[in-house]
Design an enzyme around this catalytic site. Structure first.
Site, PDB file in Angstrom:
ATOM      1  N   HIS A  10       0.853  -1.181   0.000  1.00 17.45           N
ATOM      2  CA  HIS A  10       0.000   0.000   0.000  1.00 17.45           C
ATOM      3  C   HIS A  10       0.893   1.236   0.000  1.00 17.45           C
ATOM      4  CE1 HIS A  10      -2.844   2.976   1.706  1.00 17.45           C
ATOM      5  NE2 HIS A  10      -3.811   2.164   1.344  1.00 17.45           N
ATOM      6  N   ASP A  30       2.895  -4.082   8.074  1.00 16.38           N
ATOM      7  CA  ASP A  30       1.647  -3.373   7.838  1.00 16.38           C
ATOM      8  C   ASP A  30       0.527  -4.384   8.081  1.00 16.38           C
ATOM      9  OD1 ASP A  30      -0.703  -2.348   6.788  1.00 16.38           O
ATOM     10  OD2 ASP A  30       0.157  -1.706   4.886  1.00 16.38           O
ATOM     11  N   GLN A  44      -4.751  -5.015   6.982  1.00 16.65           N
ATOM     12  CA  GLN A  44      -5.695  -5.994   6.446  1.00 16.65           C
ATOM     13  C   GLN A  44      -5.620  -7.332   7.175  1.00 16.65           C
ATOM     14  OE1 GLN A  44      -7.970  -5.245   4.273  1.00 16.65           O
ATOM     15  NE2 GLN A  44      -7.211  -3.227   3.672  1.00 16.65           N
ATOM     16  N   LYS A  89     -10.965  -0.665  10.103  1.00 14.95           N
ATOM     17  CA  LYS A  89     -11.086  -1.870   9.270  1.00 14.95           C
ATOM     18  C   LYS A  89     -11.499  -3.092  10.090  1.00 14.95           C
ATOM     19  CE  LYS A  89      -7.573  -0.229   5.996  1.00 14.95           C
ATOM     20  NZ  LYS A  89      -8.438   0.138   4.872  1.00 14.95           N
ATOM     21  N   CYS A 120      -4.727   2.459  -3.819  1.00 14.48           N
ATOM     22  CA  CYS A 120      -3.504   2.958  -3.168  1.00 14.48           C
ATOM     23  C   CYS A 120      -2.359   1.965  -3.326  1.00 14.48           C
ATOM     24  CB  CYS A 120      -3.752   3.252  -1.692  1.00 14.48           C
ATOM     25  SG  CYS A 120      -4.918   4.587  -1.391  1.00 14.48           S
TER      26      CYS A 120
END
Length: 409
Positions: free
Chosen positions: A121, A198, A201, A224, A364
């Site tokens: 991302h 990261d 997700q 999220k 993104c």
């Protein structure tokens, strides 16, 4: 509790959009919020709205207890060893920028390497571009296999003794790929590098254990994972955070302020300048309670089942191209696709006319779009409140979209 029962706990999902029942398939962008999260935030503003850490009055004490209680819930959620390792920030973007600026910039020099992948991302690309430019370090990209997965052999060939930072997403927001973070972290550490993850997700969909992964930093966002927007967290190993300097200065994060110099509070508060995101943190704590009442293992299994069902159903549509691994076991509940000769924005627009919400664009992830040799894609992303019937409606909508544009052109 099955998905149909869970769906009833989300007020927003009980509505018609453009005359049809809402089918929400954009949870990778932001998830919907259950009633208990909404009510917890409302209760804070209605009953004990106050600043934290500063006052000794009853409302301030209650707000502080709830805010720090949410930090402890977050610590347990990711299995950090101490609340000192859990910093509340605006979200994944802010967290990754903090690591880049506070750890990366002071510790890198010319000749050092930063390793990321083509699937990252933008939030995990641009901060490292800036650090590389400012320090003279080299930014290297981990190659991807044909299906968008990462091979351990490529990891071993890319990470070298000059690599100081490896920063990889746990789950791709485009391909849905679940990356082998634990194995990558081991290779990074064997070469003396720090592992940054990261987790935007991953945290909503998988059971995360930062100690088992042995990552050095882990960033994620509340919105999220059924929580409010504007709140997230950074996990960092204590010895690393202790040697990092804050990049935001002001109230809350200080210990002593003199005319010409100041000292900082201890962890984690030295990184939380100004009035913190109190309602957001309390809402995140409520979201964690909600997810754990369902069970992360159950959520992950449900998404694998949905992904398998969707892959099978969508692959029967003539002219569709699905990106990423074709096995549901290799991915989370994200399916990115294109229809022949139909722009993704047109796909999303036609689906929206029937109340079906999907994402279209570059997500993104422009370097990944170039790697896929496309300018944009459409994306359907699933969560704990989605059902097989939602997938059926998506497939029907895609068939309708294809037929519509076939007749137009």
């Amino acid at each position: 509790m099955n998905a149909h029962e869970i769906k009833k706990l989300f007020p927003i999902l009980d509505q018609n959009v453009n005359g049809s029942p809402l089918v929400y398939l954009d949870s990778a962008a932001t998830s919907q919020k259950p009633l208990q999260v909404i009510e917890e935030i409302n209760t804070y503003y209605r009953e004990y709205n106050s600043n934290v850490h500063r006052g000794v009055h009853t409302l301030g004490t209650k707000a502080t207890d709830r805010y720090e209680g949410a930090r402890e819930k977050t610590r347990k959620f990711i299995n950090a060893s101490s609340i000192e390792e859990v910093i509340f920030l605006r979200g994944t973007t802010t967290a990754l920028n903090l690591v880049a600026a506070s750890y990366g910039r002071p510790n890198l020099k010319e000749g050092d390497e930063i390793v990321i992948s083509y699937m990252e991302h933008h939030s995990n690309v641009i901060p490292w571009q800036q650090v590389a430019r400012q320090t003279g370090a080299t930014l290297k990209y981990l190659p991807l296999q044909e299906d968008g997965t990462i091979s351990i052999e490529d990891v071993k060939n890319t990470i070298t003794g000059n690599t100081k930072i490896v920063s990889i997403m746990y789950v791709s927001n485009v391909l849905g790929v679940i990356n082998p973070i634990k194995e990558i972290a081991k290779i990074a550490h064997e070469n003396g590098a720090v592992m940054v993850v990261d987790g935007a997700q991953a945290a909503p969909h998988l059971k995360v254990d930062v100690q088992d992964l042995d990552c050095d930093f882990f960033a994620f966002s509340g919105h999220k994972m059924c929580g409010p927007t504007g709140i997230g967290a950074l996990y960092g190993k204590k010895h690393l955070l202790e040697n990092m300097e804050p990049i935001e200065f002001g109230g809350e994060m200080i210990d002593i302020v003199d005319l010409y110099e100041s000292t900082w509070k201890e962890l984690p508060w030295k990184f939380e300048g100004g009035t913190p995101i109190i309602a957001g943190a309390i809402g995140l704590g409520a979201a964690i309670d909600f997810l754990e009442s369902i069970g992360l293992d159950q959520i992950e299994a449900h998404e694998h089942k949905l992904a398998a069902y969707a892959l099978d159903a969508m692959s029967n549509i003539e002219g569709i191209k699905i990106f990423g691994p074709q096995s549901a076991e290799q991915r989370a509940g994200v399916i990115t696709f294109n229809l022949d000769d139909v722009h993704p924005h047109d796909v999303a627009t036609v689906l929206d006319a029937d109340g079906i919400a999907v994402r279209a664009g570059h997500h993104c992830a422009q370097p990944l779009m170039r790697w896929l040799n496309v300018s944009a894609t459409a994306r359907a992303s699933f969560y704990l409140y989605n059902t097989d019937e939602d997938i059926d409606k998506l497939v029907q909508g895609l068939v309708k979209t294809k037929e519509y544009f076939s007749n137009v052109f």
